[in-house]
Scaffold this active site. Structure first.
Site, PDB file in Angstrom:
ATOM      1  N   LYS A 254       0.946  -1.596   0.077  1.00 49.02           N
ATOM      2  CA  LYS A 254       0.005  -0.071  -0.156  1.00 49.02           C
ATOM      3  C   LYS A 254       0.559   0.849  -0.173  1.00 49.02           C
ATOM      4  O   LYS A 254       2.381   1.214   0.519  1.00 49.02           O
ATOM      5  CB  LYS A 254      -0.539  -0.127   1.497  1.00 49.02           C
ATOM      6  CG  LYS A 254      -1.846  -1.318   1.505  1.00 49.02           C
ATOM      7  CD  LYS A 254      -2.596  -0.677   2.889  1.00 49.02           C
ATOM      8  CE  LYS A 254      -3.600  -2.114   2.742  1.00 49.02           C
ATOM      9  NZ  LYS A 254      -4.792  -1.607   1.668  1.00 49.02           N
TER      10      LYS A 254
ATOM     11  N   ARG B 189     -10.438 -11.580   1.849  1.00 48.54           N
ATOM     12  CA  ARG B 189     -11.408 -12.810   1.428  1.00 48.54           C
ATOM     13  C   ARG B 189     -10.087 -14.011   1.636  1.00 48.54           C
ATOM     14  O   ARG B 189     -11.155 -14.879   1.905  1.00 48.54           O
ATOM     15  CB  ARG B 189     -11.467 -12.108   0.153  1.00 48.54           C
ATOM     16  CG  ARG B 189     -10.552 -12.173  -0.791  1.00 48.54           C
ATOM     17  CD  ARG B 189     -10.788 -11.030  -1.684  1.00 48.54           C
ATOM     18  NE  ARG B 189     -10.804  -9.950  -1.822  1.00 48.54           N
ATOM     19  CZ  ARG B 189     -11.338  -8.786  -2.767  1.00 48.54           C
ATOM     20  NH1 ARG B 189     -11.892  -9.519  -4.417  1.00 48.54           N
ATOM     21  NH2 ARG B 189     -11.983  -7.655  -2.391  1.00 48.54           N
TER      22      ARG B 189
HETATM   23  N1  BES Z   1      -8.036  -4.187   4.773  1.00 52.98           N
HETATM   24  C1  BES Z   1      -8.514  -3.100   2.822  1.00 52.98           C
HETATM   25  C2  BES Z   1      -9.509  -2.392   2.327  1.00 52.98           C
HETATM   26  C3  BES Z   1     -10.363  -1.197   2.629  1.00 52.98           C
HETATM   27  C4  BES Z   1      -9.444  -0.371   2.205  1.00 52.98           C
HETATM   28  C5  BES Z   1      -9.697  -0.821   4.194  1.00 52.98           C
HETATM   29  C6  BES Z   1      -9.591   0.910   3.544  1.00 52.98           C
HETATM   30  C7  BES Z   1     -10.436   0.071   5.132  1.00 52.98           C
HETATM   31  C8  BES Z   1     -10.013   1.193   4.758  1.00 52.98           C
HETATM   32  C9  BES Z   1      -9.244  -4.832   2.370  1.00 52.98           C
HETATM   33  O1  BES Z   1      -7.643  -5.460   2.192  1.00 52.98           O
HETATM   34  C10 BES Z   1      -7.951  -3.795   0.760  1.00 52.98           C
HETATM   35  O2  BES Z   1      -6.393  -3.782   0.790  1.00 52.98           O
HETATM   36  N2  BES Z   1      -8.528  -4.668  -0.171  1.00 52.98           N
HETATM   37  C11 BES Z   1      -7.881  -4.016  -1.299  1.00 52.98           C
HETATM   38  C12 BES Z   1      -8.585  -5.127  -2.882  1.00 52.98           C
HETATM   39  C13 BES Z   1      -8.185  -5.191  -4.290  1.00 52.98           C
HETATM   40  C14 BES Z   1      -6.810  -5.213  -4.058  1.00 52.98           C
HETATM   41  C15 BES Z   1      -8.689  -6.072  -4.870  1.00 52.98           C
HETATM   42  C16 BES Z   1      -9.040  -2.870  -2.059  1.00 52.98           C
HETATM   43  O3  BES Z   1     -10.017  -2.302  -1.963  1.00 52.98           O
HETATM   44  O4  BES Z   1      -8.084  -2.048  -2.600  1.00 52.98           O
HETATM   45 ZN    ZN Z   2      -5.402  -5.410   1.767  1.00 53.58          ZN
END
Ligand code: BES
Ligand code: ZN
Ligand code: ZN
Length: 499
Positions: A277, A351
């Site tokens: 990230k 997931r």
């Molecule tokens: N933990 C994050 C989702 C999240 C984002 C929670 C912002 C709270 C605030 C999750 O694991 C994630 O990073 N999801 C990705 C999925 C994508 C790579 C398909 C996302 O939402 O960008």
């Molecule tokens: Zn994530």
């Protein structure tokens, strides 16, 4: 995990003589503002100091009947009076929760060297509004401060009600206190930094809390996860020096006719793994275990209330880190139960741990499976930061959860799981790919999870990525940081399922 202890809370018919802060209300009665809960002796002494019509005077000093708007007024002999707007006089539990929360947050700012004694004098009569006041007060008084750094805060709260002696009022106090305590427990776990709260330390906490509530608890460490084939949890946790865990907490009261399974996402820190990230995107990711915190907190409150529903809570715990042992994009994982998954993006880790836990939890054939997860940024884009997403296999289940959320005062909005979402998960090398494109990301995630709950088992998915963590200023009874979202809805749902 340290946090300022919660205040003690009691019912009373009149405010105690030693009250430091008295909370009263200003409500709108068909266009006229009226004061609510002002004790006679206080009304008399205020009148003699100020003269004239009290409600008018309070308005002149900045008071408003607008819901959850608090002002501080000096009272007689050092007493401080908070007048909080209630909104319409025909007040709902959530109006009272918000108003009381705002008043307690104002009180919290007035802390000196000694714990404050606060009396909330809004004269709630019906059990559901008493419960609203109790929850608003405890949730508003919450403060997360590591040990030794805390101010004394609010030490005791009296909820003043002319119905204080009724058994229903006492039960409402007990239920409100139990639920609010659970929400605050979830908040503290969420607020605890990831160097202190990691899978093994979280399972220690869960074990302690579960034992104290006389619940069953079982923990899979990395060896047990390996032995039982939890390929998803192990893959996600593989990049971290802090090894993953799975915890199962069970409550099986006599006479239960319904089995509810709750599964929580417990990523104690989500760096994004090798799909790292950005610095900004990572900063709040200690909150990525909010789902696990919610389900464990909820089962303790459900058990404490003695709800006659069997509940099993599962916490899927891992830290998602990049390293030489991290899971790679394009890796093919064999999940619990044998489904193979191609890793499309190591930042879509929630997931994966949830899939293992959902498959395991479903083996027990519960009557309803609900998972809770800070799953997608897409859900935050769709619904904002104060509304959680709800996706379900059938509308009857969705409606049951929406009704419970309404009772609890939490905001959920149903999103669909269209066929198209599942289509995005086709893989050339595995049964499934873990994610699709950016569009409708919350729905694709739900379609993925659905694959791990056998057909015929009722299932709903709560995406709490938006409201789990408040990055902004506090509002109503919601502090900055961990909010404890979903705990109240799950507890209310368990009560509703009791029939
Ligand atoms: N933990 C994050 C989702 C999240 C984002 C929670 C912002 C709270 C605030 C999750 O694991 C994630 O990073 N999801 C990705 C999925 C994508 C790579 C398909 C996302 O939402 O960008
Ligand atoms: Zn994530
Ligand atoms: Zn995540």
């Amino acid at each position: 995990m340290p946090a300022t202890p919660l205040p003690s809370i009691t019912l009373a018919t009149t405010p105690g003589k030693d009250t430091d802060i008295l909370v009263v209300g200003l409500a709108d009665a068909s266009g006229t503002d009226v004061l609510v809960g002002v004790p006679d002796d206080l009304a008399a002494s205020l009148k003699s100091v100020l003269g004239g019509e009290l409600a008018e005077l309070v308005r002149g000093l900045g008071g408003s009947s607008k819901n959850a708007h608090p002002v501080l007024l000096p009272g007689p002999s050092g007493l401080r009076v908070v007048v909080v707007g209630l909104g319409d006089i025909d007040v709902s539990p959530e109006q009272l929760r918000r108003a009381t929360g705002s008043a307690l947050r104002l009180a919290l700012e007035l802390t000196g060297t000694k714990p404050l004694r606060v009396a909330v004098s809004l004269d709630p009569i019906e059990p559901d509004v008493i419960k609203g006041v109790v929850e608003g007060a405890l949730l508003g008084a919450y403060s997360y401060r590591p040990a030794g750094q805390g101010k004394p805060g609010v030490g005791s709260i009296q909820v003043v009600s002319s119905a204080a002696r009724r058994p229903e009022a006492k039960r409402a106090l007990e239920l409100g206190t139990g639920t609010a305590t659970a929400v605050c427990q979830a908040r503290t776990w969420i607020n605890t930094p990831a160097n202190e709260l990691y899978p093994a330390s979280f399972t220690d906490e869960i074990t302690t809390v579960a034992k104290a509530a006389r619940l069953g608890v079982e923990v899979w460490d990395e060896k047990a996860l390996e032995k039982d084939g939890f390929g998803g949890i192990l893959a996600v946790g593989g990049g971290s020096a802090r090894k993953p865990r799975l915890a199962r907490v069970s409550y099986a009261p006599r006479g239960a006719k319904f089995h509810l399974a709750l599964i929580g996402k417990g990523i104690t820190f989500d760096s994004g793994g090798l799909n790292l990230k950005t610095a900004d995107g990572m900063y709040t990711m200690k909150d990525d275990m909010s789902g696990a915190a919610a389900v464990v907190a909820a089962i303790t409150a459900i058990a404490q209330a003695g709800v006659r529903v069997k509940v099993t809570a599962w916490a899927a715990l891992a830290e998602n880190m990049p390293s030489g042992s991290a899971w790679r994009p394009s890796d093919v994982l064999t999940m619990y139960g044998g489904t193979t998954v191609e890793n499309a993006n190591s930042d879509a880790e929630g997931r994966i741990v949830m899939a293992d836990a959902l498959a395991k939890a479903s083996e027990e054939r519960p009557d309803l499976v609900i998972d809770v997860a800070t799953l997608t940024g897409a859900c935050v884009v769709a619904l904002g930061e104060r509304v959680a997403g709800l996706m379900a296999r059938d509308d009857e289940t969705a409606d049951q959860i929406l009704d419970a959320a309404e009772v609890a005062g939490e905001l959920f909005w149903q999103l669909p799981i269209p066929e198209e979402a599942r289509g995005k998960l086709d893989s050339k090398v595995a049964d499934l790919k873990s994610s699709g494109d950016r569009n409708g990301g919350a729905l694709t995630a739900a379609a993925f999870l659905s694959e791990f709950v056998p057909a015929g088992v009722a299932w709903a998915h709560l995406d709490i990525a938006g409201p789990a963590f408040n990055e902004h200023e506090p509002y109503y009874y919601v502090p900055s940081g961990g909010t404890g979202t979903a705990v109240r809805t799950l507890v209310a749902l368990a009560h509703a399922l009791e029939g």
